[in-house]
Design an enzyme around this catalytic site. Structure first.
Site, PDB file in Angstrom:
ATOM      1  N   CYS A  36       3.488  -3.208  15.503  1.00 34.70           N
ATOM      2  CA  CYS A  36       3.300  -2.878  14.085  1.00 34.70           C
ATOM      3  C   CYS A  36       2.578  -3.984  13.323  1.00 34.70           C
ATOM      4  O   CYS A  36       2.961  -5.156  13.396  1.00 34.70           O
ATOM      5  CB  CYS A  36       4.670  -2.604  13.462  1.00 34.70           C
ATOM      6  N   CYS A  54       0.425   2.208   8.923  1.00 35.51           N
ATOM      7  CA  CYS A  54       1.329   1.243   8.318  1.00 35.51           C
ATOM      8  C   CYS A  54       0.801  -0.196   8.248  1.00 35.51           C
ATOM      9  O   CYS A  54       0.590  -0.838   9.274  1.00 35.51           O
ATOM     10  CB  CYS A  54       2.606   1.299   9.155  1.00 35.51           C
ATOM     11  N   GLU A  97       0.826  -1.201   0.000  1.00 40.68           N
ATOM     12  CA  GLU A  97       0.000   0.000   0.000  1.00 40.68           C
ATOM     13  C   GLU A  97       0.863   1.254   0.000  1.00 40.68           C
ATOM     14  O   GLU A  97       2.005   1.246   0.457  1.00 40.68           O
ATOM     15  CB  GLU A  97      -0.922  -0.025   1.221  1.00 40.68           C
ATOM     16  N   CYS A 114       3.558   8.360   0.940  1.00 39.23           N
ATOM     17  CA  CYS A 114       4.209   7.402   1.827  1.00 39.23           C
ATOM     18  C   CYS A 114       4.373   6.085   1.059  1.00 39.23           C
ATOM     19  O   CYS A 114       3.400   5.493   0.601  1.00 39.23           O
ATOM     20  CB  CYS A 114       3.276   7.249   3.031  1.00 39.23           C
ATOM     21  N   CYS A 173       7.410  -7.295   6.522  1.00 36.31           N
ATOM     22  CA  CYS A 173       8.669  -6.823   7.119  1.00 36.31           C
ATOM     23  C   CYS A 173       9.180  -7.914   8.046  1.00 36.31           C
ATOM     24  O   CYS A 173       8.391  -8.572   8.726  1.00 36.31           O
ATOM     25  CB  CYS A 173       8.437  -5.531   7.905  1.00 36.31           C
ATOM     26  N   CYS A 209       8.677  -5.571  14.881  1.00 38.97           N
ATOM     27  CA  CYS A 209       8.372  -4.663  15.994  1.00 38.97           C
ATOM     28  C   CYS A 209       6.981  -5.034  16.510  1.00 38.97           C
ATOM     29  O   CYS A 209       6.057  -5.229  15.717  1.00 38.97           O
ATOM     30  CB  CYS A 209       8.384  -3.215  15.517  1.00 38.97           C
TER      31      CYS A 209
END
Ligand code: SAH
Ligand code: SF4
Length: 341
Positions: free
Chosen positions: A119, A331, A92, A105, A112, A116
């Site tokens: 997230c 995010c 996205e 962005c 990922c 974390c």
């Protein structure tokens, strides 16, 4: 001839490629301008190229690297773009209007690997790196709606410095005066803190930096962000101090406020100490809640108190409300709904 994604090429690479298919070198510059300045969608639109070259391009070179699945616009004007990659993964991009700025962005990876624990992209896990064309095409496709993008930030899905090669080549295209012609002052990389790549970025193409900090001591940061166990704060801060910032620029330190976790006055004082002497500004981001993530946003009162302590120490600290929360703009939140875990 095997089909290529044309947006994978930096200008020197495009020059070699056009020569390899029997065309003159200067044609590369022409193609760059067609793709990035005129933003053509088909080779037919490039009428100054010979018919034969256009036929070669038609069969051998693809202009688009992403398929637009959906766009959503939030009440505050933030617009989210959901793209499908050729192998079915989703990413996205988010357009954030903040006149006179229009910031896009960008995602750098599908998923990922850094995990974390606050997230959503981290919870998705790592799917794969994006290639150069998939990074650059996010910009081209959004420019069809909003031709006047002013700023580019790598704050979408993924850790940009974990995909160093593709991200730095994409930046070359963004900076190229024959390409997108952005200034390096208008491009920001946000990183969780991959120190060796951070140092390399400073040498290769010093764009603006945002560091996802979120805690000012190793024990807490290591709990929230496993990467801190590999590159602890002393190493990260040393790399930040040595980063060759553009004149009059500061490093942005992002600090998500998590209720009862990192938002006490004592945490604010640690943050002041950590950033002492660094050309820094702090973005305080009240946590954007998500059903799969067990944190909460602090009360308004705690948020303001935290900011006040930082400002009291002459630290530039702004509260950044997450924009577009009604369209899952934080995010990874929209793509997470589409991609299989
Ligand atoms: N991997 C890079 C860039 C992508 S994340 C990085 O971590 O910096 C972009 C920003 O979104 C980071 O600062 C991240 O911490 C923040 N973020 C992630 N989840 C969030 C949430 N639920 N609420 C608010 N910000 C979030
Ligand atoms: Fe990856 Fe950044 Fe999310 Fe951490 S915050 S998991 S580094 S995308």
């Amino acid at each position: 001839m095997q089909s290529v994604f044309i947006k994978n090429f930096t200008l020197p690479e495009m020059e070699s490629w056009v020569e390899s298919i029997g065309e003159r070198r200067f044609r590369a510059r022409q193609l760059f301008r067609h793709i990035y300045a005129r933003r053509v969608r088909s080779w037919e639109e490039c009428s100054d190229l010979s018919k034969m070259f256009r036929v070669q391009l038609e069969f051998g070179a693809r202009i688009n690297a992403l398929k637009l699945l959906e766009t959503r616009e939030a009440a505050d004007g933030t617009r989210k773009y959901l793209f499908e990659l050729h192998d079915g993964h989703c990413i996205e991009s988010v357009l954030i209007p903040d006149p006179p700025r229009q910031t896009l962005c960008l995602s750098s990876q599908a998923g990922c690997a850094l995990g974390c624990n606050f997230c959503v992209t981290g919870a998705l896990g790592f799917k794969r790196n994006l290639n150069v064309a998939e990074i650059v095409d996010q910009i081209c496709q959004v420019q069809r709606d909003q031709p006047r993008l002013t700023n580019l930030v790598f704050m979408g899905m993924g850790e940009p410095l974990a995909n160093y090669e593709a991200v730095s080549r994409a930046i070359q295209i963004m900076l190229d005066p024959n390409g997108m012609a952005f200034s390096h002052r208008r491009i920001t990389i946000s990183t969780a803190g991959l120190v060796p790549q951070l140092r390399r970025l400073g040498e290769d193409s010093p764009v603006n930096l945002a560091i996802s900090l979120h805690a000012a001591d190793d024990a807490l940061r290591g709990q929230l962000m496993p990467i801190n166990r590999t590159y602890p704060l002393t190493e990260l801060m040393a790399a930040c101090r040595e980063y060759p910032l553009p004149p009059r620029k500061r490093i942005t330190f992002e600090y998500i406020l998590l209720d009862g976790v990192n938002d006490d006055p004592a945490h604010a004082r640690k943050l002041i100490k950590l950033l002492y002497g660094v050309r820094a500004k702090v973005n305080l981001i009240p946590f954007n809640p998500h059903p799969d993530i067990p944190y909460r946003k602090p009360s308004e009162e705690r948020i303001l108190k935290f900011q006040e302590i930082l400002q009291g120490a002459q630290l530039n600290a702004l509260i950044r409300q997450s924009r577009g929360s009604d369209i899952s703009a934080a995010c990874g939140q929209l793509a997470a709904r589409y991609c299989q875990p």
